[in-house]
Design a protein around this motif. Structure first.
Motif, PDB file in Angstrom:
ATOM      1  N   VAL B  50       0.853  -1.199   0.000  1.00 25.94           N
ATOM      2  CA  VAL B  50       0.000   0.000   0.000  1.00 25.94           C
ATOM      3  C   VAL B  50       0.891   1.252   0.000  1.00 25.94           C
ATOM      4  N   GLY B  51       1.968   1.175   0.766  1.00 23.90           N
ATOM      5  CA  GLY B  51       2.912   2.301   0.819  1.00 23.90           C
ATOM      6  C   GLY B  51       3.548   2.551  -0.543  1.00 23.90           C
ATOM      7  N   LEU B  52       3.906   1.458  -1.214  1.00 21.68           N
ATOM      8  CA  LEU B  52       4.516   1.600  -2.548  1.00 21.68           C
ATOM      9  C   LEU B  52       3.530   2.245  -3.529  1.00 21.68           C
ATOM     10  N   ALA B  53       2.291   1.779  -3.453  1.00 15.34           N
ATOM     11  CA  ALA B  53       1.279   2.293  -4.390  1.00 15.34           C
ATOM     12  C   ALA B  53       0.982   3.772  -4.140  1.00 15.34           C
ATOM     13  N   ILE B  54       0.805   4.115  -2.868  1.00 11.40           N
ATOM     14  CA  ILE B  54       0.405   5.501  -2.565  1.00 11.40           C
ATOM     15  C   ILE B  54       1.626   6.423  -2.473  1.00 11.40           C
ATOM     16  N   GLY B  55       2.648   5.962  -1.749  1.00 12.97           N
ATOM     17  CA  GLY B  55       3.789   6.837  -1.461  1.00 12.97           C
ATOM     18  C   GLY B  55       4.743   7.012  -2.631  1.00 12.97           C
ATOM     19  N   TYR B  56       4.984   5.923  -3.370  1.00 14.89           N
ATOM     20  CA  TYR B  56       5.992   6.023  -4.430  1.00 14.89           C
ATOM     21  C   TYR B  56       5.393   6.139  -5.824  1.00 14.89           C
ATOM     22  N   ALA B  57       4.357   5.307  -6.095  1.00 17.31           N
ATOM     23  CA  ALA B  57       3.742   5.376  -7.436  1.00 17.31           C
ATOM     24  C   ALA B  57       2.801   6.576  -7.544  1.00 17.31           C
ATOM     25  N   ARG B  58       2.523   7.211  -6.373  1.00 16.00           N
ATOM     26  CA  ARG B  58       1.665   8.407  -6.343  1.00 16.00           C
ATOM     27  C   ARG B  58       0.240   8.127  -6.848  1.00 16.00           C
TER      28      ARG B  58
END
Lengths: 245, 254
Positions: B50-58
């Motif tokens: 979830v962090g990757l999707a929201i935080g990095y992939a924006r």
């Protein structure tokens, strides 16, 4: 020159021929408009000219060479004649614009680097360079029309056959397409467009072909045809001509 | 939902990252969840994804949560079968429903919870892949993996056809509604039946036109298009290493 010699075509199951004994020559480097009522044979003429339909009688010639319908002949035909379909959705098949435009050049046997050049050249010509990474289904109608056009122009055809592509587009999108056609004609290529738009035909075309009931009713410049009362009534009803004036 | 996922797949920050790299991250996460098999491991993997999707992939958090929630609902329906027991004999803490007795105990509820968290963690890894990678990139990846050409061509044309049919369907539904389609239960049934047959005809006609257009552009039995150029993101590799370390530590402690 693209020449039709006594060409006739009848669709399966149809009692009337779509084209009947059509003979005409389309010279190079011109803007050609094809006018006629629905069912007059405009689309069929373009499909036969592009080698996509094989006439039951007569033949189509590219220069001195008759169009052949074997696979090897088709590559030759595609190099010279490209066709843009009436609806871009009928033509765009790939998920991305970049890949869709690259389809034709690769089929012509170009190497990937050459195909890339052809894609970029066609994209620049049709003003779709900024759309190359976009999915085809997310484009507007005008963008789809330009991408469909780029997909054909990437094959660098000498003759571009266009089936009412500008109908249904807003005035800006239509003008963009017409600008591309003008650039092609300036390069010595020929654009043949089936249309119902009289104002556009009068302003844009060098040569007009009028079809009626699958036969050629008249060929000439807009000025010549617009002055012939009988031809005018084949093109449009009298009320439309009143509006034209 | 299909259109939403597709739109974000084309507009997120990881769009031009090699799909092979994104697939590696998703597959590694799934393997970790299945092999290490602890709720803490799955929970941590879920947070990382979830962090990757929201935080990095924006990707917008609303979209990520909406997709996860929809999947969770379907998953809940499945794990209820694990948590709840249905029998014909009365037992302790059983509730009668008609001729049956419904019961659940601590172990079955725990098992259902474990299955739920493990599956949702795996699904979140696939969500990252789906929401950051358009199908066109996956098709490109399949080309590199030497998947048979015929399968890839079917995928390309199906993907395009889905959106064409959706457009056609929407137009038909609007046209029917404009003439009082779907106004009653009876007209809903009739409208739906008509659309079913007409959609088939429209799909058939479109496929014929498309075939003609493909032949017009030199199609001779194989769909050949240029590959897309991607890049590798070293921060994603660092992310993967960090995730493997943290979930491994969680497995040791949990």
């Amino acid at each position: 020159m693209l020449t039709f010699e006594r060409v006739s075509y009848r669709f399966d199951g149809s009692s009337v021929p779509a084209l009947q004994n059509v003979s005409l020559t389309i010279p190079t480097g011109q803007r050609v408009a094809i006018l006629g009522r629905n069912g007059a044979g405009k689309s069929t003429l373009l499909l036969v000219g592009a080698g996509l339909l094989r006439p039951q009688q007569g033949q189509v010639r590219l220069g001195d060479r008759p169009i052949g319908y074997a696979r090897a002949d088709m590559r030759y035909v595609r190099q010279y004649v490209g066709m843009v379909m009436q609806s871009p959705d009928e033509q765009l098949f790939s998920a991305s614009v970049w890949q869709d435009i690259s389809f034709g050049p690769l089929n012509l046997g170009l190497r990937p680097a050459e195909a890339e050049d052809a894609v970029r050249e066609a994209a620049a010509l049709c003003d779709v360079t900024d759309l190359l990474d976009r999915p085809t289904h997310a484009l507007s109608g005008g963008q789809k029309a330009r991408v469909a056009l780029a997909g054909v122009l990437a094959m660098r055809p000498q003759y571009l056959l266009v089936d009412e592509t500008t109908s249904g587009l807003d005035l800006w999108a239509r003008q963009q397409i017409l600008r591309v056609f003008d650039r092609l004609v300036a390069q010595g290529r020929t654009v043949v467009m089936a249309t119902h738009d009289l104002a556009l035909t009068r302003r844009w075309a060098d040569l007009v072909i009028v079809l009626h009931g699958g036969s050629v009713a008249a060929v000439g410049s807009p000025r010549q045809l617009w002055n012939d009362e009988a031809i005018r009534l084949l093109i449009a009803p009298p009320e439309v001509w009143c509006d034209e004036h | 939902m299909l259109r939403v996922i597709d739109r974000y797949a084309f507009t997120n920050r990881l769009r031009m990252v090699d799909p092979a790299q994104k697939s590696a991250i998703a597959l590694t996460t799934i393997v970790l969840c299945l092999v290490l098999d602890r709720p803490l491991v799955s929970g941590l993997a879920l947070l990382w994804m979830v962090g990757l999707a929201i935080g990095y992939a924006r990707l917008p958090w609303r979209v990520v949560i909406a997709v996860l929630s929809t999947e969770s609902m379907f998953l809940m329906l499945s794990v209820i079968g694990i948590a709840v027991r249905l029998g014909v004999d009365a037992s302790t803490a059983a509730v009668p429903i008609g001729p049956f007795w419904v019961s659940m105990d601590r172990s079955s509820v725990l098992l259902a919870g474990q299955v739920f968290i493990r599956v949702i963690a795996c699904v979140s890894a696939l969500n990252v892949l789906a929401l950051t990678t358009p199908l066109v990139d996956l098709i490109d990846l399949f080309h590199r993996w030497r998947i048979p050409t015929i399968l890839i061509e079917v995928m390309i044309l199906s993907y395009r056809a889905i959106f064409l049919l959706l457009d056609t369907l929407e137009r038909m539904v609007i046209a029917q509604k404009a003439r009082l389609g779907y106004a009653s239960w009876r007209s809903t049934l009739r409208s739906s039946a008509l659309i079913g047959s007409q959609l088939f005809m429209a799909a058939y006609q479109r496929s014929r036109m498309l075939e003609q257009a493909l032949i017009g552009r030199g199609f001779c039995g194989e769909v050949r298009v240029l590959p897309i150029r991607y890049h590798h993101d070293w921060r994603l590799w660092a992310f993967l290493v960090l995730m493997v370390i943290t979930v491994s530590l969680a497995r040791m402690w949990g």
